[in-house]
Design an enzyme around this catalytic site. Structure first.
Site, PDB file in Angstrom:
ATOM      1  N   LYS A 112      -0.437   2.061   5.114  1.00 22.56           N
ATOM      2  CA  LYS A 112       1.059   1.162   5.756  1.00 22.56           C
ATOM      3  C   LYS A 112       0.711  -0.235   6.271  1.00 22.56           C
ATOM      4  O   LYS A 112       1.508  -1.011   5.855  1.00 22.56           O
ATOM      5  CB  LYS A 112       1.617   1.893   6.643  1.00 22.56           C
TER       6      LYS A 112
HETATM    7  C1  PLP Z   1       2.954   7.205   4.945  1.00 22.65           C
HETATM    8  C2  PLP Z   1       1.888   7.797   4.483  1.00 22.65           C
HETATM    9  C3  PLP Z   1       1.960   8.768   3.146  1.00 22.65           C
HETATM   10  C4  PLP Z   1       3.289   8.766   2.317  1.00 22.65           C
HETATM   11  O1  PLP Z   1       3.595   7.629   1.969  1.00 22.65           O
HETATM   12  P1  PLP Z   1       5.093   7.406   1.215  1.00 22.65           P
HETATM   13  O2  PLP Z   1       5.184   5.949   1.020  1.00 22.65           O
HETATM   14  O3  PLP Z   1       6.043   7.873   2.583  1.00 22.65           O
HETATM   15  O4  PLP Z   1       5.198   8.240   0.226  1.00 22.65           O
HETATM   16  C5  PLP Z   1       0.834   9.216   2.888  1.00 22.65           C
HETATM   17  N1  PLP Z   1      -0.348   9.277   3.424  1.00 22.65           N
HETATM   18  C6  PLP Z   1      -0.540   8.486   4.696  1.00 22.65           C
HETATM   19  C7  PLP Z   1      -1.885   8.535   5.459  1.00 22.65           C
HETATM   20  C8  PLP Z   1       0.688   7.934   5.211  1.00 22.65           C
HETATM   21  O5  PLP Z   1       0.521   7.423   6.409  1.00 22.65           O
END
Ligand code: PLP
Length: 468
Positions: A112
């Protein structure tokens, strides 16, 4: 570039309005009015660019008219300055045609950061230009809160208030939020669950007078700018593996569908992506949808990969809009039906068309622990539970019938989930040096009851203090 809503009844907006609006007024999600494309020659010319230079090229068409090239370059330089790997998103090879892209070299060790650091810079730039301030409020069960705080801390025109469910967030994740010393960061432990926290945020946004009074804003995963910034690492990986002259596939551990949607966008823009595998834990709504063509909601269950404990993948609406040829009333009809009954079905020809590109894959908790152990034994690579699901998704639903490189996205650093990783491998993954003192730093956290008036009072008081 102009942006339209997937439900067709909200005003057409510019990039900066979309950035600040988040959700469209009609409940839809904003998408670009058309998909910018690169020719194979354009893509060949991108070889040899640094990650930051590539980011400017790939994001440029989406911000055209809102940011100058110099402004975008500055935002990108600042965003990735704090990343600890010189490649930003390094690739590691696990076997023939079997690759992992590590997306955990940002400040909070999850993918993120790759988008939110850009979004933080964009907020700063656009709010300063407009002479406005916002109060970003969000609920978190883990990664999003800390990545948002890391992206927005110390920004002049932003306050950030994060609600977390008291006692239900892992210690590493909580400390990543509560040990940040910036005066514009406010972390609140709500006496309730994650759903309670989300309901509180919704009630704040529903109160129009309060929303205007404090300038409420959001950076949740439906924000278009996050999807946009995530397309960059698909180009990055593809270029390293021979694009545009060689095809490839990606396997993506998925929750809200934001990350894998960015892969779809990269393909629309001209990358030769042959397959996108959607990895799930036992919350497998997307895997079931890809098998049957019916999206049908079930209660959320906890798993070893909490950032994928989601049953309604909000960003899927953007793909739905495309597969029905941008028929907004049809999107609205399906999503109304989903809200009312918990399910909807896409026509069989459209389902088959989706299977031309997408595959689903699911792995339960015992399978995930076993995968972490097996991958460590075979390759020496220590993967977190989300990333291990990604690698297995690529192997099972990619390699077996596709003779191209598969890249699994590693979305979190293993030290964010030390217990399960240690059980599986016998190795306790260490936090990287910059977080080494995380467990001893002082925490700042305000306890509040599950009561919207109490949250409003706290927001008003903190903002007044910060702006005095
Ligand atoms: C947020 C997250 C996901 C999921 O990603 P999306 O974009 O919501 O599909 C997967 N793995 C981790 C470690 C995350 O923080």
């Amino acid at each position: 570039m102009r942006y339209v809503s997937t439900r067709g009844r909200a005003p057409v907006l510019t990039f900066d309005d979309v950035l600040l609006a988040g959700l469209a007024e009609d409940g839809g999600l904003y998408v670009p009015s058309h998909w910018p494309t690169f020719t194979p020659d354009d893509i060949r010319d991108m070889r040899g660019l640094s990650y930051q230079e590539l980011a400017v090229q790939v994001m440029g068409p989406f911000v055209a008219g809102a940011l100058t090239d110099d402004e975008l370059t500055q935002v990108v330089e600042d965003a990735y300055a704090s990343f600890t790997h010189p490649a930003i998103a390094p690739l590691r090879q696990l076997g023939p045609d079997d690759w992992v892209m590590e997306l955990f070299h940002g400040p909070t060790l999850a993918f993120k950061d790759y988008a939110l650091q850009v979004v933080g810079g964009l907020f700063d730039l656009i709010l300063a230009r407009r002479g406005e301030r916002v109060t970003v409020v969000g609920a978190t069960s883990g990664d999003t809160g800390s990545a948002a705080i890391a992206a927005l801390r110390d920004r002049a025109a932003v306050d950030v208030v994060i609600l977390l469910p008291k006692g239900r967030v892992s210690e590493v994740q909580r400390r990543q939020m509560t040990t940040v010393e910036s005066p514009n960061v406010h972390v609140v432990a709500v006496d309730g669950t994650f759903d309670d926290c989300q309901a509180l945020v919704k009630s704040l946004f529903a109160d129009v007078a309060f929303r205007d009074e404090v300038g409420l804003g959001a950076v949740n995963s439906i924000n278009w700018a996050r999807v946009m910034a995530q397309t960059v690492y698909y180009f990055w990986a593809a270029l390293r593996l021979g694009a545009p002259d060689r095809t490839l596939g990606f396997a993506v551990p998925t929750g809200n569908f934001g990350n894998v949607l960015a892969g779809w966008v990269a393909r629309q823009m001209g990358l030769p992506i042959e397959r996108l595998v959607v990895g799930s834990n036992r919350n497998d709504i997307l895997a079931r949808f890809l098998e049957t063509g019916t999206m049908s909601r079930r209660p959320v269950e906890q798993s070893y990969s909490p950032s994928m404990d989601i049953q309604v993948s909000s960003n899927f609406e953007r793909l739905l809009f495309e597969i029905v040829d941008r028929d907004a009333p049809e999107v609205e009809r399906m999503l109304r039906q989903f809200a009312a009954t918990g399910s909807y079905k896409v026509a069989e020809p459209l389902h088959q068309e989706l299977l031309g590109l997408f595959r689903g894959y699911r792995l339960d908790d015992p399978g995930t622990e076993q995968a972490i152990a097996d991958l460590y034994a075979a390759t020496g690579e220590i993967l977190d539970p989300h990333s291990a699901i990604g690698v297995m998704a690529g192997r099972v639903a990619g390699h077996r019938d596709l003779g191209t490189p598969m890249v699994a996205l590693a979305t979190a650093h293993p030290a964010k989930f030390p217990e399960v990783v240690e059980r599986a491998t016998g190795v306790r993954p260490a936090l990287p040096p910059r977080l080494a003192d995380l467990m001893t730093r002082p925490e700042r956290l305000t306890d509040l009851p599950n009561d919207v008036e109490a949250v409003k009072a706290l927001v008003r008081q903190r903002i007044a203090g910060g702006r005095a």
